[in-house]
Design a protein around this motif. Structure first.
Motif, PDB file in Angstrom:
ATOM      1  N   GLY A  59       0.813  -1.215   0.000  1.00 30.43           N
ATOM      2  CA  GLY A  59       0.000   0.000   0.000  1.00 30.43           C
ATOM      3  C   GLY A  59       0.845   1.263   0.000  1.00 30.43           C
ATOM      4  O   GLY A  59       0.511   2.246  -0.680  1.00 30.43           O
ATOM      5  N   GLU A  60       1.950   1.246   0.750  1.00 27.35           N
ATOM      6  CA  GLU A  60       2.831   2.408   0.774  1.00 27.35           C
ATOM      7  C   GLU A  60       3.465   2.644  -0.588  1.00 27.35           C
ATOM      8  O   GLU A  60       3.629   3.790  -1.028  1.00 27.35           O
ATOM      9  CB  GLU A  60       3.906   2.221   1.841  1.00 27.35           C
ATOM     10  CG  GLU A  60       3.391   2.377   3.263  1.00 27.35           C
ATOM     11  CD  GLU A  60       4.459   2.065   4.289  1.00 27.35           C
ATOM     12  OE1 GLU A  60       4.632   2.881   5.212  1.00 27.35           O
ATOM     13  OE2 GLU A  60       5.118   1.004   4.170  1.00 27.35           O
ATOM     14  N   LEU A  61       3.849   1.566  -1.258  1.00 29.13           N
ATOM     15  CA  LEU A  61       4.401   1.716  -2.610  1.00 29.13           C
ATOM     16  C   LEU A  61       3.367   2.315  -3.560  1.00 29.13           C
ATOM     17  O   LEU A  61       3.673   3.240  -4.324  1.00 29.13           O
ATOM     18  CB  LEU A  61       4.864   0.359  -3.132  1.00 29.13           C
ATOM     19  CG  LEU A  61       6.228  -0.132  -2.679  1.00 29.13           C
ATOM     20  CD1 LEU A  61       6.421  -1.600  -3.066  1.00 29.13           C
ATOM     21  CD2 LEU A  61       7.343   0.723  -3.288  1.00 29.13           C
ATOM     22  N   ARG A  62       2.159   1.799  -3.506  1.00 30.01           N
ATOM     23  CA  ARG A  62       1.118   2.301  -4.406  1.00 30.01           C
ATOM     24  C   ARG A  62       0.794   3.770  -4.113  1.00 30.01           C
ATOM     25  O   ARG A  62       0.578   4.571  -5.040  1.00 30.01           O
ATOM     26  CB  ARG A  62      -0.138   1.435  -4.299  1.00 30.01           C
ATOM     27  CG  ARG A  62       0.068   0.024  -4.817  1.00 30.01           C
ATOM     28  CD  ARG A  62      -1.201  -0.810  -4.807  1.00 30.01           C
ATOM     29  NE  ARG A  62      -0.931  -2.175  -5.211  1.00 30.01           N
ATOM     30  CZ  ARG A  62      -0.799  -2.584  -6.468  1.00 30.01           C
ATOM     31  NH1 ARG A  62      -0.928  -1.699  -7.451  1.00 30.01           N
ATOM     32  NH2 ARG A  62      -0.547  -3.851  -6.743  1.00 30.01           N
ATOM     33  N   THR A  63       0.782   4.146  -2.849  1.00 30.11           N
ATOM     34  CA  THR A  63       0.521   5.533  -2.488  1.00 30.11           C
ATOM     35  C   THR A  63       1.642   6.443  -2.964  1.00 30.11           C
ATOM     36  O   THR A  63       1.397   7.535  -3.502  1.00 30.11           O
ATOM     37  CB  THR A  63       0.360   5.661  -0.964  1.00 30.11           C
ATOM     38  OG1 THR A  63      -0.786   4.903  -0.551  1.00 30.11           O
ATOM     39  CG2 THR A  63       0.178   7.105  -0.545  1.00 30.11           C
TER      40      THR A  63
END
Length: 201
Positions: A159-163
């Motif tokens: 999720g952090e990568l996608r954000t």
């Protein structure tokens, strides 16, 4: 530009290599090379002693490696000369890649994204975008939140990568992978990673 002593100290000429400097490319990047994806004008952001830059150059890329550590770049240039593989290595801050005055078709990142704070993470993604035009591709591998324990760098979630890459990028895929690390540097010889394939919109 002032090099933080902690990074240059990792690559002292007579010191032990840091955990990630295993003297060969990570298997994930070998697979990318075998798939013909490390091509064109390629930037290795945070290249360390240059194994992935030299891999790309040996496969025909016009490869440039940058690192904030002058010691690391000196070692990378020595490898390039010893192996007879032509690659460009520069001391540069990956948070200010626009200062290179260059653009690239492909960027690779092996273990750099996860070292940054939230604030610097946003600066890093913007820095990558400044040298990667629309359609350019980025292959990034970082420490994963699937790794147990609390040693080593900060864990990163999918999720952090996608954000982080939500604005101006397309995330083509995020897959589980592993980093090999030097025996004895950490209490393990492999650690869990995320391998992300991204491109600029």
């Amino acid at each position: 530009m002032t090099t933080p002593p902690s990074w240059d100290a990792m690559y002292e000429p007579d010191g032990a290599p840091p955990p990630w400097d295993i003297g060969k490319p990570q298997q994930a990047f070998l697979r990318l090379a075998d798939q013909g994806l490390l091509t064109g004008r390629l930037l290795d952001a945070g290249c360390g002693t240059g194994e992935h830059t030299l891999l790309a150059a040996a496969r025909g890329a016009q490869a440039t490696g940058v690192d904030i550590s002058a010691h690391a770049i000196a070692k990378a240039r020595a490898k390039s000369a010893e192996r007879g593989v032509q690659a460009n290595f520069e001391v540069a801050d990956v948070l200010s890649l626009g200062q290179l005055g260059m653009t690239f078709d492909t960027i690779i990142d092996s273990g750099v994204f996860h070292v940054f704070s939230d604030e610097d993470r946003a600066r890093y993604v913007a820095s990558l975008a400044s040298v990667l035009p629309s359609g350019g591709r980025c292959y990034l591998m970082c420490f994963s939140d699937r790794q147990p324990g609390d040693y080593g760098p900060r864990r990163v979630t999918q999720g952090e990568l996608r954000t982080a890459f939500a604005d101006g990028w397309t995330v083509d895929g995020i897959d589980a992978d592993t980093f090999e690390v030097n025996p004895g540097a950490l209490p393990v010889t492999t650690v869990h990673a995320w391998r992300a394939a991204l491109h600029r919109i």
